[in-house]
Design an enzyme around this catalytic site. Sequence first.
Site, PDB file in Angstrom:
ATOM      1  N   LYS A  86     -49.317 130.974 -38.261  1.00 32.35           N
ATOM      2  CA  LYS A  86     -49.197 130.362 -39.587  1.00 32.35           C
ATOM      3  C   LYS A  86     -50.585 130.097 -40.142  1.00 32.35           C
ATOM      4  O   LYS A  86     -51.435 129.504 -39.469  1.00 32.35           O
ATOM      5  CB  LYS A  86     -48.406 129.048 -39.505  1.00 32.35           C
ATOM      6  CG  LYS A  86     -46.914 129.255 -39.312  1.00 32.35           C
ATOM      7  CD  LYS A  86     -46.195 127.931 -39.189  1.00 32.35           C
ATOM      8  CE  LYS A  86     -46.076 127.173 -40.485  1.00 32.35           C
ATOM      9  NZ  LYS A  86     -45.401 125.858 -40.288  1.00 32.35           N
TER      10      LYS A  86
HETATM   11  O1  G3P Z   1     -43.054 123.492 -42.138  1.00 33.37           O
HETATM   12  C1  G3P Z   1     -43.592 122.661 -43.152  1.00 33.37           C
HETATM   13  C2  G3P Z   1     -42.865 121.405 -43.149  1.00 33.37           C
HETATM   14  O2  G3P Z   1     -42.950 120.850 -41.858  1.00 33.37           O
HETATM   15  C3  G3P Z   1     -43.270 120.399 -44.163  1.00 33.37           C
HETATM   16  O3  G3P Z   1     -42.230 119.504 -44.172  1.00 33.37           O
HETATM   17  O4  G3P Z   1     -41.122 117.363 -44.394  1.00 33.37           O
HETATM   18  O5  G3P Z   1     -43.607 117.450 -44.067  1.00 33.37           O
HETATM   19  O6  G3P Z   1     -42.587 118.164 -46.245  1.00 33.37           O
HETATM   20  P1  G3P Z   1     -42.408 118.031 -44.753  1.00 33.37           P
END
Ligand code: G3P
Length: 225
Positions: A86
Amino acid sequence: MLYIVDTANIEKIKHCIEFYPVAGVTTNPTIISREHSDFKGIITEIKNIIGPDRMFHIQLTGDTCDEMAKEAHALRDLIGENLYVKIPISPEGLKATMRLHKEGFHITETAIFTQQQALVAAKAGADFVAPYVNRLDNIISDGVNVVHEIVELFKLYDLSSKVLAASFKTAEQVHKISLVGCHAATVNPDILDTLIYHPLTMYAIDDFKADWKNVYGEKKIIDMI
Ligand code: G3P
């Protein structure tokens, strides 16, 4: 649509692999740091749990193309097949994407917030782009629409890149991106549980059990054939 789990928690990954049709695991530095454990130990254990056939997306932490390339090679030596590196989108990230794509790496361009970021990443060689649905919704920028337009752009320009939507807080968001042809969604394990929960399903299962027990008692099918 592929369901992927967005966690580095070993117990949660084991649970998801056992009970759900999970195509892989995604992590990022925030997710890894939540485990407060040795990085190499965590990713090695996750790889052992998910096996060779599921995807494992691991985010690079280097700032420059050269640093990212070194990390990618070291990760490939450790993880082997089905590794997706990534890379957060940036000029250095795109440089690394083009280089690592040529070297045969699978790449997931992450921290995507616009349709054009996704298109540029796809042209650079990203296998997946990861738009952050809930974070877009939080700034009133319609995460589902961003996903939809990226899916349409990839179709319009006949690109093989796929959309791996990320950052979900609700089952409704997951449902809506599935309706627009999103190729994959990475969700935390709680969302997977929420996706299949319905009280009427619970009532139906309870009714089946009660009706059966009234006639056959504790016997199961296997006791009667
Ligand atoms: O994979 C990206 C993701 O983990 C972001 O999620 O919940 O931190 O917005 P969040």
